[in-house]
Enzyme design. Structure first.
Site, PDB file in Angstrom:
ATOM      1  N   THR A  98       7.004   1.028   5.319  1.00 25.33           N
ATOM      2  CA  THR A  98       7.805  -0.116   4.617  1.00 25.33           C
ATOM      3  C   THR A  98       7.481   0.326   3.293  1.00 25.33           C
ATOM      4  O   THR A  98       8.727   0.415   2.601  1.00 25.33           O
ATOM      5  CB  THR A  98       7.630  -1.489   5.050  1.00 25.33           C
ATOM      6  OG1 THR A  98       7.516  -1.215   6.585  1.00 25.33           O
ATOM      7  CG2 THR A  98       8.768  -2.121   4.627  1.00 25.33           C
ATOM      8  N   CYS A  99       6.534   0.343   2.886  1.00 22.19           N
ATOM      9  CA  CYS A  99       6.320   0.555   1.392  1.00 22.19           C
ATOM     10  C   CYS A  99       6.866   1.891   0.790  1.00 22.19           C
ATOM     11  O   CYS A  99       7.730   1.897  -0.293  1.00 22.19           O
ATOM     12  CB  CYS A  99       4.807   0.537   0.940  1.00 22.19           C
ATOM     13  SG  CYS A  99       4.062  -0.957   1.227  1.00 22.19           S
ATOM     14  N   THR A 100       6.939   2.982   1.897  1.00 17.55           N
ATOM     15  CA  THR A 100       7.418   3.876   1.059  1.00 17.55           C
ATOM     16  C   THR A 100       9.067   4.071   1.292  1.00 17.55           C
ATOM     17  O   THR A 100       9.702   4.378   0.257  1.00 17.55           O
ATOM     18  CB  THR A 100       7.110   5.233   2.097  1.00 17.55           C
ATOM     19  OG1 THR A 100       5.738   5.359   1.944  1.00 17.55           O
ATOM     20  CG2 THR A 100       7.695   6.666   1.637  1.00 17.55           C
ATOM     21  N   ALA A 140       0.747  -1.217  -0.022  1.00 14.16           N
ATOM     22  CA  ALA A 140      -0.216  -0.080   0.006  1.00 14.16           C
ATOM     23  C   ALA A 140       0.885   1.286  -0.130  1.00 14.16           C
ATOM     24  O   ALA A 140       1.774   1.373   0.743  1.00 14.16           O
ATOM     25  CB  ALA A 140      -0.782  -0.085   1.228  1.00 14.16           C
ATOM     26  N   MET A 151      10.192   1.878  -1.757  1.00 11.19           N
ATOM     27  CA  MET A 151       9.836   2.513  -3.114  1.00 11.19           C
ATOM     28  C   MET A 151      11.321   3.704  -3.142  1.00 11.19           C
ATOM     29  O   MET A 151      11.570   3.962  -4.253  1.00 11.19           O
ATOM     30  CB  MET A 151       8.463   3.144  -3.439  1.00 11.19           C
ATOM     31  CG  MET A 151       7.591   1.997  -3.745  1.00 11.19           C
ATOM     32  SD  MET A 151       7.709   1.041  -5.255  1.00 11.19           S
ATOM     33  CE  MET A 151       7.966  -0.471  -4.403  1.00 11.19           C
TER      34      MET A 151
END
Length: 159
Positions: free
Chosen positions: A46-48, A41, A51
């Protein structure tokens, strides 16, 4: 689940690249190796981090001619905002209908939050013939891929 040696499942989906267009995997094989980085998401910690790490290492991928795509179930509009806020220098694929996560076998649920069928954190490298040459899938949404290993796999897929 898709494994090394499998043909990468083809897909056509919205592409958040500052605008909203569409991308078909098989039409991008000339840009291989392709790095498909699935994440659960946008706007989550963690996704930020993941990426942004791909962003910060983009020169490594560009040097070997690899093309990186982030993939999540977020809308293309949310993904464009995520790209803008984090200065991401690669496009994001929107899989709101969850077809790609199902085809690649990387769907998971966050039952305690009532969220179903988001992407597991996973990375696949696809060569110019459409074959998966690298696969990493985590059941731990807090895990990150080994970025050097991904870059090495992309370089190997280029040959």
């Amino acid at each position: 689940m898709v494994e090394v040696g499998d043909d990468a499942p083809d897909f056509t989906a919205p592409l958040a690249d500052g605008d909203v267009s569409t991308v078909t995997l098989s039409d991008r094989l000339d840009d291989a190796p392709l790095v498909l980085a699935f994440f659960p998401a946008a706007f989550t910690s963690t996704c930020t981090t993941e990426m942004c790490t791909f962003r910060d290492r983009m020169a490594n991928f560009e040097d070997i001619g690899a093309t990186v795509f982030g993939i999540s179930v977020d809308t293309p509009f949310a993904l464009n905002e995520f790209r803008d806020q984090n200065d991401l220098n690669f496009p994001l694929v929107s899989d709101t209908n969850r077809e790609i996560v199902r085809e690649y076998g990387v769907s998971m649920d966050f039952e305690k939050y009532g969220v179903e069928e988001v992407a597991k954190r996973a990375v696949f490298v696809v060569d110019g013939s459409g074959e998966v040459t690298y696969a990493w899938v985590s059941d731990d949404p807090g895990a990150e891929p080994d970025y050097e290993e991904v870059a090495d796999a992309a370089e190997t897929a280029r040959a």
